[in-house]
Design an enzyme around this catalytic site. Sequence first.
Site, short mmCIF file in Angstrom:
data_model
loop_
_atom_site.label_atom_id
_atom_site.label_comp_id
_atom_site.label_asym_id
_atom_site.label_seq_id
_atom_site.Cartn_x
_atom_site.Cartn_y
_atom_site.Cartn_z
N ASP A 32 -75.09 -15.71 24.46
CA ASP A 32 -75.66 -15.78 25.80
C ASP A 32 -74.70 -15.00 26.71
O ASP A 32 -73.52 -14.81 26.40
CB ASP A 32 -75.83 -17.23 26.27
CG ASP A 32 -76.91 -17.34 27.35
OD1 ASP A 32 -77.21 -16.30 27.99
OD2 ASP A 32 -77.43 -18.44 27.56
C1 BGC Z 1 -79.71 -17.56 30.00
C2 BGC Z 1 -80.41 -16.92 28.83
C3 BGC Z 1 -80.99 -15.61 29.25
C4 BGC Z 1 -79.92 -14.74 29.86
C5 BGC Z 1 -80.45 -13.40 30.31
C6 BGC Z 1 -78.76 -16.61 30.71
O1 BGC Z 1 -78.34 -17.15 31.94
O2 BGC Z 1 -79.01 -18.70 29.55
O3 BGC Z 1 -81.40 -17.77 28.35
O4 BGC Z 1 -81.60 -14.98 28.14
O5 BGC Z 1 -79.38 -15.39 30.99
O6 BGC Z 1 -81.27 -13.48 31.40
#
Ligand code: BGC
Length: 820
Positions: A250
């Site tokens: 992530d």
């Molecule tokens: C989230 C993810 C997401 C990523 C990109 C993060 O804050 O936890 O689920 O894919 O951002 O937007």
Amino acid sequence: MRRRAFLTTAVLSALATTVPPLAAAPAARAATAGATPQTRADQLLATMTPAQKEALIRCDFGALAGLGIPALSIADASAGLRGESGVTAFPVPIAQAATFDADRTAALGAAIGAEGRAKGYNNLLAPTVDLARHWHSGRQAEGMGEDPYLTGTLAATFTASMQQQGVVATVKHFAAYTQEDNRSAVDVTVSDRALHEVYQAPFRRIIATTPLTSVMMAYPKVNGTFAVQSRALFDDLKNTIGLQGHTVPDFWAGDDQVAAVRAGMDLVGLGPGGVQAPAGSITSGVGSARLDDAARRVLATMIGAGLFDNPLPAPAANVSTRAHQDLAHDLAVHGTVLLRNENAVLPLARPARIAVIGPAGTDAITGVSGSSYVDPGNWTTPLQAIRDRAGSATTVTFAQGSTGDVPLPAVPATALGPGLTVSYYAGPQPTGTPVATRTVSTIDFAQAPLSGLPPIWSARWTGTLTPTSTGLHRFSLLPSGTASLTLGGTTVVSGTRHMARFFLGPFDYPLQGTATLTAGTPVAVEVTYTNATAQYGTCGLTLGWQPDSLIPAAVAAARTADTAVVLANRTAGEDMDHTSLDLPGDQNQLIAAVAAANPRTVVVLNTDGPVAMPWLNSVAGVVQTWYGGRATGTALAAVLFGDSDPAGRLPVTFPANEAQGAGATPATYPGDGTTVAYGEDVAVGYRSYDRHGQNPLFPFGHGLSYTTFAIGDLTLAWDAAASTLTATAKVTNSGTRTGWSVVQLYAALPAAADAEPRRLVGFRKVQLAKGAGTRVTFTVTAQDLSTWQSGAWRLTPGLYTLSAGQSSRDLPVQRTVTLG
Ligand code: BGC
């Protein structure tokens, strides 16, 4: 059978209208005929230098020119494409889960995959399969509920059909990520058994179907180590579960990228937050075998999903087809859950007068805030959809009643007498000697209100507020940090918001409260604030109010209507855990007042998950719509007027109070600031209620139809050679109209397995005409009946009890079978 035919047509037409059929380019076909993705990946890998391999896993595609490796282009896509216009906003994942229909999630995965490609993306960050461990979770609507079997089964068809469109799916987030509070640092203490049986289980089901996919590792630590750097988790994922594809972190997760790759991270540079580790440090830090494995996995996933053979088309402006919009509506109808329907208040028999009350216009929420938010484009609001369906003989009136979960306008200087005295303090507590004292006319700032304040500061405002009207007043605080409001010594609003607004998605996330005040009678006001709990380097606070209640006008509208339909909402998403189960603001007061004025009151909950319903016994109907994307309004109208049967069932248990279910103590949610203990072990969701003998407000799997069904005649047959149990049950439409039934099968394991009282092991959704019956068949594998003990899956010999019915607490038939 009819349903399958419908879906096939829907999927095929959806695909035909958005993307040309995938076909390998002739040269690539000739060179690669018959080769597996892994073989092709190995051939390519043999031509690459270590620097190129490192560039690949850093996502530095510019450094790979000449190798023919397409650059990855990514978008979040759990409910459609985030950050785009001209796309279809589908119902959010918890609504997808409420369909209890794996054919429909297959159609959805295909549609989003097709739109993603047509928009120029070849890697879609979806599905999200984090389990709803407790009602606090701000992201619960981004996952598919509390049950690993339901989540895994639905997400498996979603993932497979998404990848068939020529895109890589990234399933997220591995593993045991269930809270926003302190999400990037919290250390989850969870047993190996709960990890395998609960949190990893959806991934296992998806990967069994689509082993060559990608998985996003979660933010928190698990048992002491960041998930992105945890050898144990990578071992589970790649060796026990069998992921053949690659892992990604992530964004910004963890604290050591070289350690992450060493532990098993493959595509370390995906997205913002990219690679900070110095060039070459990964190659030198992880060894050539691990570097090769990471690069091979990335290449094989990309080749397997067709990225090499099917270059992306030029992005199109509008990729939302009629078929996809119809699918969004169909999914929203199938995810709508009728919780209560006293005296058959629904479907609405086209009464002469309907009063629609609450945030039912453009202020109705269509999606989860944060990285899953999808622009609904042109959509039909609930109010408009109800008007469209009501017909000319029905008068639809509208009263706002409540503005729902929104920040309120700043309390004006005119209400604050000579102004508020504010003292600023160094540090997180507004105590001791202030660094400065001033007089201000209102509280509304988004950056430090005074120069020279230290990075962490606090403040206290005092004065008087003189109301201009008598009655219920709403107040809101919109802080980046922790704030409280007391009026006359009573705390009216308090809490913490890490950010007033998460940087993705369009919603503010205020704290709310109400107070009853008298015009012209001054009341002492005190506000405290600190930015110690805010996103580092930020601060801000707005004290808002709504002095004139909208409830009396709504009550008047309800009184003169045959039926009152009250919409209520709650904002949710990333960074937005809930600290109260109550509907925010004045919505409970609104519903209670409307119900007192009109016995035919129907409440529509436009929320991300369960809320408390103190008014439940005084309203005739309750409909749970979640957030339905562009179909939020049309699906609601179709269900209210009975054009469609409410076909959804609850993918989460609705607690009767805040103390029920997992995560009910500070140690188990949100933890002590460092660690959160998953003390309930495998007893998540209905398993917790069953284990502790608690009665929920509405059980997992519950949902009424406009007709009734009888379930009976359960049969079981164990096939020892195949290690599968075949169960069948008879379902009959015992009511007066056509409707959808979701037959659910639960298993109780032998006592020696020391398992939860029952677990879902099958579900079937069928449409039946009045009086019609059918037999549904479930295939239950040995794995579905196993527990994780001492590092392995075991089928405990003994007596298994299988029960079938219409919710986890409505299981009229059961049979036993002895296995092993
Ligand atoms: C989230 C993810 C997401 C990523 C990109 C993060 O804050 O936890 O689920 O894919 O951002 O937007």
